[in-house]
Scaffold this active site. Structure first.
Site, PDB file in Angstrom:
ATOM      1  N   SER A 137      59.518 101.135 104.095  1.00  0.00           N
ATOM      2  CA  SER A 137      58.446 101.982 104.630  1.00  0.00           C
ATOM      3  C   SER A 137      57.231 101.136 105.032  1.00  0.00           C
ATOM      4  CB  SER A 137      58.052 103.068 103.626  1.00  0.00           C
ATOM      5  OG  SER A 137      57.447 102.514 102.482  1.00  0.00           O
TER       6      SER A 137
ATOM      7  N   MET B 275      61.995  91.508  97.091  1.00  0.00           N
ATOM      8  CA  MET B 275      62.147  91.467  95.629  1.00  0.00           C
ATOM      9  C   MET B 275      62.811  90.174  95.160  1.00  0.00           C
ATOM     10  SD  MET B 275      60.555  94.036  94.808  1.00  0.00           S
ATOM     11  CE  MET B 275      60.117  95.741  95.072  1.00  0.00           C
TER      12      MET B 275
ATOM     13  N   ASN C  21      51.926  89.052 100.545  1.00  0.00           N
ATOM     14  CA  ASN C  21      52.775  89.963  99.775  1.00  0.00           C
ATOM     15  C   ASN C  21      51.980  91.239  99.485  1.00  0.00           C
ATOM     16  OD1 ASN C  21      55.016  90.773  98.079  1.00  0.00           O
ATOM     17  ND2 ASN C  21      53.743  90.272  96.305  1.00  0.00           N
TER      18      ASN C  21
ATOM     19  N   HIS D 103      51.761  94.345  96.660  1.00  0.00           N
ATOM     20  CA  HIS D 103      52.183  94.625  95.289  1.00  0.00           C
ATOM     21  C   HIS D 103      51.551  95.955  94.850  1.00  0.00           C
ATOM     22  CE1 HIS D 103      53.662  93.607  91.296  1.00  0.00           C
ATOM     23  NE2 HIS D 103      52.498  94.004  90.814  1.00  0.00           N
TER      24      HIS D 103
ATOM     25  N   GLU E   4      52.442  79.878  94.091  1.00  0.00           N
ATOM     26  CA  GLU E   4      53.639  79.609  93.275  1.00  0.00           C
ATOM     27  C   GLU E   4      53.715  80.520  92.059  1.00  0.00           C
ATOM     28  OE1 GLU E   4      54.898  75.613  92.496  1.00  0.00           O
ATOM     29  OE2 GLU E   4      54.009  74.936  94.381  1.00  0.00           O
TER      30      GLU E   4
ATOM     31  N   VAL F 209      53.682  83.905  90.257  1.00  0.00           N
ATOM     32  CA  VAL F 209      54.058  85.224  90.807  1.00  0.00           C
ATOM     33  C   VAL F 209      52.858  86.186  90.815  1.00  0.00           C
ATOM     34  CG1 VAL F 209      55.541  87.243  90.437  1.00  0.00           C
ATOM     35  CG2 VAL F 209      56.457  84.947  90.096  1.00  0.00           C
TER      36      VAL F 209
HETATM   37  C1  GAR Z   1      56.246  98.665  97.790  1.00  0.00           C
HETATM   38  O1  GAR Z   1      55.661  99.648  96.983  1.00  0.00           O
HETATM   39  C2  GAR Z   1      55.725  97.297  97.406  1.00  0.00           C
HETATM   40  O2  GAR Z   1      54.417  97.315  96.942  1.00  0.00           O
HETATM   41  C3  GAR Z   1      56.684  96.912  96.309  1.00  0.00           C
HETATM   42  O3  GAR Z   1      57.920  97.368  96.753  1.00  0.00           O
HETATM   43  C4  GAR Z   1      57.738  98.559  97.502  1.00  0.00           C
HETATM   44  C5  GAR Z   1      58.550  98.458  98.762  1.00  0.00           C
HETATM   45  O4  GAR Z   1      58.565  99.687  99.421  1.00  0.00           O
HETATM   46  N1  GAR Z   1      56.672  95.507  96.095  1.00  0.00           N
HETATM   47  C6  GAR Z   1      56.753  94.961  94.885  1.00  0.00           C
HETATM   48  O5  GAR Z   1      56.878  95.596  93.866  1.00  0.00           O
HETATM   49  C7  GAR Z   1      56.677  93.435  94.880  1.00  0.00           C
HETATM   50  N2  GAR Z   1      56.431  92.955  93.566  1.00  0.00           N
HETATM   51  P1  GAR Z   1      59.120  99.795 100.907  1.00  0.00           P
HETATM   52  O6  GAR Z   1      60.493  99.114 100.929  1.00  0.00           O
HETATM   53  O7  GAR Z   1      59.238 101.257 101.169  1.00  0.00           O
HETATM   54  O8  GAR Z   1      58.150  99.126 101.823  1.00  0.00           O
END
Ligand code: GAR
Length: 221
Positions: free
Chosen positions: A39, A116, A133, A135, A168, A170
């Protein structure tokens, strides 16, 4: 920063498109890495096609999970995608392959939109200052996996999302932008995730635009 208003009421004063920038290929070429539903990838594509990122283009999506939602969205949106499956490679070889694909597409700026995988110095060095990124927490709170679950378990009343440069360590690079989201009394994982994602879809394009401006100013000297 409080939760961002609707794009129609968006008061962020971001100048876009960039004037011609030596050292940057106009338009700003974005590469997106995604593992899941995609999304945020779609929000970026839409922002490039008439929003805060007008003048930029998502030129490539890379997914690591075959058939994931992001890949299906790319087909629908007409964005070229490539599968780089982490199951067949070490972390290092995965990142070497990513760099090679991104360079082949002359990508200027890389967005991890639900990527991920833990990244290595190979990718970080190749796109130093150009790798971001998103988060789903107000960093530095709730780094790592399941940030929404961590926030609910901790009982915080305010959560949100963060766009940051990748380092580096996380979820620890320079913070570019954040949006705060209230945690309501009857929230569960899915309702809080949905409220955070609404803000992510506004925050990510705005933060990428901000970084694009910064890169443009750097290139101008
Ligand atoms: C998002 O909420 C993003 O913040 C999270 O994955 C989701 C992806 O949603 N990312 C993490 O947790 C990274 N540590 P999407 O595939 O619908 O964009």
């Amino acid at each position: 920063m409080p939760a961002l208003p609707n794009p129609s009421q968006n008061q962020l004063s971001i100048r876009w498109p960039l004037p011609p920038q030596p050292g940057l290929t106009p338009p700003l070429r974005l590469g997106v890495l995604a593992s899941g539903s995609g999304s945020n990838f779609e929000a970026l594509v839409n922002a490039c096609r008439g929003g805060v990122l007008e003048g930029a283009a998502v030129v490539q999506l890379i997914v690591n999970n075959p058939g994931c939602g992001a890949q299906q969205r790319a087909d629908r949106l007409g964005v070229p995608w490539q599968l780089v499956d982490h199951r067949q490679r070490s972390r290092l070889l995965l990142d070497q392959e990513l760099v090679s694909c991104l360079q082949d597409s002359a990508v200027d700026l890389v967005v991890m939109a639900g990527w991920m995988r833990i990244v290595t110095p190979v990718l970080i060095a190749a796109y130093a200052g150009r790798l971001v990124n998103i988060h789903p927490s107000l960093l530095p709170s709730f780094r790592g996996m399941d940030a929404v679950g961590q926030a609910l378990a901790a009982g915080v009343r305010l959560s949100g999302c963060t766009v940051h440069l990748v380092a580096e360590e996380v979820d620890a690079g320079e913070i570019l932008m954040q949006a705060a989201v209230p945690v309501l009394e009857d929230d569960d994982h899915s309702s809080l995730s949905a409220r955070i994602q609404d803000q992510e879809h506004r925050l990510l394009p705005a933060a990428v635009a901000l970084l694009g401006q910064r890169l443009g100013s750097l290139a101008q000297g």
